[in-house]
Design an enzyme around this catalytic site. Structure first.
Site: not given
Ligand code: IPM
Ligand code: MG
Length: 356
Positions: A142, A188, A220, A244, A248
């Protein structure tokens, strides 16, 4: 009476609506406790671009640094997607995390018994899941330099120093000590040098935590294992990008990304935010689920203010309200007795909090 100074960043999309409900709940909790909150609002994200010409105005950084904690809603939207990278809403959030030195992002995931049917996964797979993703937040790809996109060729740099890995590893091991004493570090290392350093360093740090069981998993495989058998995990320790993605993925275990809070720690001031985004498609309709933000406020009480009792009250109230069948639209298909607007469910939770 103690007074906690909270910086509010409502942001874009559903951000303002969900923050307003968290404020209701915070005010309800303080009415029965020996502390009070003061709030100051700051701009960040698309709205800051529109009003101030930058996604992270200097007064926002200063205001946050002068507060006791920060509660943040969400940022971003199609309107700002075409802007150059330094003007994008996301850049505001990334720079704020960096300015605050919040290198440790804690994302707890568990299943509310009342909502086991909301997950797309089978009941026996998710029942009883309780895991914590510890995501490194201010390093890795990042932020790595150099980075470039000249239209013909583009690259980013995934970079970690040993010290960066050490400090996040300590957070993961310490978190595991308070949980089920297991850390799974995700990398990884079969392909990337940066992951090999990550793995070696985590191994080194683990010798200071003999009671915590450490395992390693390639990212993975981890993505697959999270869906196959999420109960095997206690603490998942991972880098910025992998965290990240995996968080999710893991959020779907709980059925709705609208339920999951997060805390970003490690600097002087903590930043608390739901893990979901700004959902511009449903903004302004009063249907967003404010629970992730309300639970982020509970994490703020716990980690920044050490008000465990008040944090528990909020978490218990959320559980109660779900048990009684109150649902926002995202969860309306799952044992709902009453479908509520964003503001209605916020008021119901606030009311419960003041009665606990
Ligand atoms: C998160 C979001 C952020 C990230 C974005 C909005 C920059 O997806 O907090 O998970 O990638 O960290
Ligand atoms: Mg995110």
């Amino acid at each position: 009476m103690k007074q906690y100074k909270i910086a509010l960043i409502k942001g874009d999309g559903i951000g303002p609506e969900i923050i307003d409900e968290a404020i209701k709940v915070l005010d309800a909790v303080s009415s029965n406790e020996k502390f009070d909150f003061s709030y100051n609002e700051y701009l960040m994200g698309g709205i800051a671009v529109d009003v101030k010409g930058t996604p992270l105005p200097e007064e926002t950084v200063q205001g946050c640094l002068n507060s006791d904690a920060i509660l943040f809603g969400a940022i971003g939207g199609e309107k700002w997607d075409k802007l150059p990278r330094d003007k994008r809403p996301e850049t505001g959030l990334l720079n704020l995390r960096k300015a605050l030195s919040v290198f440790a992002n804690l994302r707890p995931m568990s299943v509310f018994d009342e909502l086991v049917n909301a997950s797309t996964l089978k009941l026996e797979v998710i029942n009883g899941v309780d895991l914590l993703v510890v995501r490194e937040l201010i390093g890795g790809i990042y932020f790595g330099q150099p980075r470039q996109n000249d239209g013909n060729c583009a690259f980013n740099t995934m970079i970690y120093t040993k010290d960066e890995v050490k400090r996040i590893a300590h957070i993961a091991f310490k978190s595991a000590q308070k949980r089920r004493q297991k850390v799974c570090s995700v990398d990884k290392a079969n392909v990337l040098e940066v992951s090999q350093l990550w793995r070696d360093t985590v191994n080194e740090v683990s010798s200071e935590y003999p009671n915590v069981l450490l395992s390693h998993m390639y990212v993975d495989n981890a993505a697959m294992q999270l869906i196959r058998d999420p109960k095997q995990f206690d603490v998942i320790l991972t880098s910025n990008l992998f965290g990240d993605i995996l968080s999710d993925e893991a959020s779907m275990i709980s059925g709705s990304i609208g339920l999951l809070p997060s805390a970003s720690l490690g600097g002087k001031i903590g930043l608390y935010e739901p893990i979901h985004g700004s959902a511009p498609d449903i903004a302004g309709q009063g249907i967003a689920n404010p629970i992730a933000t309300i639970l982020s406020a509970a994490m703020m009480l716990r980690y920044s203010f050490n008000e465990e009792n008040a944090a528990k009250k909020i978490e218990d109230a959320v559980k109660d309200v779900l048990k009684d069948g109150y649902r926002t639209k995202d969860l309306s298909a799952y044992d709902a007795k009453e479908i509520c607007s964003t503001s209605e469910i916020g008021s119901i939770i606030a009311d419960r909090v003041s009665k606990i």
